[in-house]
Design a protein around this motif. Structure first.
Motif, short mmCIF file in Angstrom:
data_model
loop_
_atom_site.label_atom_id
_atom_site.label_comp_id
_atom_site.label_asym_id
_atom_site.label_seq_id
_atom_site.Cartn_x
_atom_site.Cartn_y
_atom_site.Cartn_z
N UNK A 1 0.83 -1.19 0.00
CA UNK A 1 0.00 0.00 0.00
C UNK A 1 0.88 1.26 0.00
N UNK A 2 0.25 2.40 -0.19
CA UNK A 2 0.97 3.67 -0.21
C UNK A 2 1.80 3.84 1.06
N UNK A 3 3.05 4.23 0.89
CA UNK A 3 3.95 4.40 2.02
C UNK A 3 4.90 3.24 2.22
N UNK A 4 4.64 2.11 1.55
CA UNK A 4 5.51 0.94 1.69
C UNK A 4 6.80 1.16 0.90
N UNK A 5 7.92 0.89 1.56
CA UNK A 5 9.25 0.86 0.95
C UNK A 5 9.79 -0.53 1.23
N UNK A 6 9.73 -1.40 0.22
CA UNK A 6 9.98 -2.82 0.43
C UNK A 6 11.31 -3.24 -0.17
N UNK A 7 12.15 -3.86 0.65
CA UNK A 7 13.41 -4.40 0.18
C UNK A 7 13.29 -5.88 -0.08
N UNK A 8 13.68 -6.33 -1.27
CA UNK A 8 13.69 -7.75 -1.62
C UNK A 8 15.07 -8.31 -1.29
N UNK A 9 15.10 -9.34 -0.44
CA UNK A 9 16.37 -9.94 -0.05
C UNK A 9 16.34 -11.44 -0.32
N UNK A 10 17.53 -12.02 -0.42
CA UNK A 10 17.64 -13.44 -0.70
C UNK A 10 18.88 -13.73 -1.51
N UNK B 1 5.00 4.02 -3.62
CA UNK B 1 5.47 2.67 -3.25
C UNK B 1 6.82 2.45 -3.92
N UNK B 2 7.77 1.90 -3.18
CA UNK B 2 9.09 1.56 -3.73
C UNK B 2 9.37 0.09 -3.44
N UNK B 3 9.82 -0.63 -4.48
CA UNK B 3 10.25 -2.02 -4.32
C UNK B 3 11.69 -2.10 -4.81
N UNK B 4 12.60 -2.48 -3.93
CA UNK B 4 14.03 -2.47 -4.22
C UNK B 4 14.65 -3.83 -3.94
N UNK B 5 15.34 -4.39 -4.93
CA UNK B 5 16.11 -5.62 -4.72
C UNK B 5 17.56 -5.24 -4.49
N UNK B 6 18.16 -5.77 -3.43
CA UNK B 6 19.55 -5.45 -3.14
C UNK B 6 20.19 -6.57 -2.32
N UNK B 7 21.50 -6.74 -2.51
CA UNK B 7 22.26 -7.69 -1.70
C UNK B 7 22.85 -7.01 -0.46
N UNK B 8 22.64 -5.71 -0.33
CA UNK B 8 23.21 -4.96 0.79
C UNK B 8 22.19 -4.79 1.91
N UNK B 9 22.46 -5.42 3.05
CA UNK B 9 21.57 -5.23 4.21
C UNK B 9 21.54 -3.77 4.64
N UNK B 10 22.68 -3.10 4.52
CA UNK B 10 22.78 -1.69 4.91
C UNK B 10 21.84 -0.82 4.07
N UNK B 11 21.84 -1.06 2.76
CA UNK B 11 20.97 -0.31 1.86
C UNK B 11 19.50 -0.59 2.17
N UNK B 12 19.17 -1.86 2.38
CA UNK B 12 17.78 -2.24 2.68
C UNK B 12 17.31 -1.57 3.97
N UNK B 13 18.12 -1.61 5.01
CA UNK B 13 17.72 -1.02 6.29
C UNK B 13 17.60 0.50 6.18
N UNK B 14 18.45 1.10 5.37
CA UNK B 14 18.46 2.57 5.24
C UNK B 14 17.28 3.08 4.42
N UNK B 15 16.90 2.33 3.37
CA UNK B 15 15.95 2.85 2.40
C UNK B 15 14.55 2.26 2.53
N UNK B 16 14.38 1.19 3.33
CA UNK B 16 13.10 0.48 3.34
C UNK B 16 12.50 0.42 4.74
#
Length: 250
Positions: free
Chosen positions: A56-65, A204-219
């Motif tokens: 929903x609006x406001x979600x900043x989701x990091x895809x990890x794996x 809404x932002x959906x971001x795939x990243x291998x960086x935990x730091x980036x995910x925690x900072x942006x999502x």
């Protein structure tokens, strides 16, 4: 603005190898239960397996794996590049995928002409491109080079141009495969600020990243994928902590 997935699966065909040899090779990688043949005998690999979630609006989701978990495939499904083999996807809002920021650019066209080509590919109107042309040109710092063919550009100049156009678009839903880097250190701070502004404009932002730091900072949320399935989905700190702990045990 929203994204809703209901029992979405995606099977990708593999044409390079015979069914028997491909199955043997992939089974060795632990993918036995994801390999099958369709009705025409074509070998397919299940890239996404029965995904259901909503944003929903406001979600900043990091895809990890891990590599091959299905993160990039999911982004391409959300972008409409891959249709689901089964299940349903419902979206509302303007979706802008920044998965290949140089896609649609032409070697023989000038920088300014490429602004228009890339802008149209991203769904911008002619009027919107004209309105933003000078702002994009100023940001690139390319000056008179914008009137020269793209084939005369260095790799760094190409990246600046592609980045400037891609981040000029107004997105309701922004899809990113890794954070875009522009290489040039002197240009990096300005680029990071522009990227942050782009994300703030999106609902809404959906971001795939291998960086935990980036995910925690942006999502504010994280979706952990494994073998095309959802392993966990929830608050970013909780899910990334679970993921890191699992990696340490692996």
């Amino acid at each position: 603005m929203s994204i809703i997935l209901q029992n979405v699966s995606v099977d990708l065909p593999v044409f390079e190898m015979s069914g028997r040899s491909l199955k043997k090779k992939l089974a060795g990688l632990g993918r036995r239960n994801r390999i099958a043949e369709d009705n025409d005998g074509v070998v397919v690999v299940r890239a996404l397996d029965d995904l259901s979630f909503s944003l929903q609006e406001g979600d900043r989701v990091g895809l990890i794996g891990r590599n091959g978990a299905g993160k990039s495939t999911l982004l391409r499904v959300l972008a409409g590049i891959y249709p689901p083999t089964s299940g349903k996807i419902y979206t509302s809002g303007r979706i802008v995928p920044l998965l290949d920021i140089s896609l649609g650019m032409d070697e023989l066209s000038t920088g300014r002409q490429n602004v228009r080509l890339r802008g149209l590919l991203l769904g911008m109107s002619d009027a919107e491109i004209r309105h933003k042309m000078e702002e994009i040109a100023t940001f690139t710092e390319l000056g008179d080079h914008l009137d020269l063919p793209l084939r005369t550009y260095s790799s760094g100049m190409r990246l600046r141009l592609a980045f400037a156009v891609s981040t000029a678009v107004d997105a309701d839903i922004l899809l990113l495969d890794e954070v875009i880097g522009v290489g040039d250190t002197s240009f990096m701070k300005k680029a990071e600020e522009r990227m942050l502004n782009l994300q703030n404009r999106a609902k809404i932002v959906v971001l795939a990243s291998h960086s935990d730091e980036v995910i925690r900072k942006m999502c504010n949320k994280a979706l952990w994928m494994d073998r095309g399935r959802i392993q966990a989905f929830g608050a970013v700190d909780l899910v990334t902590t679970e993921y890191v702990a699992e990696q340490l045990l692996a």
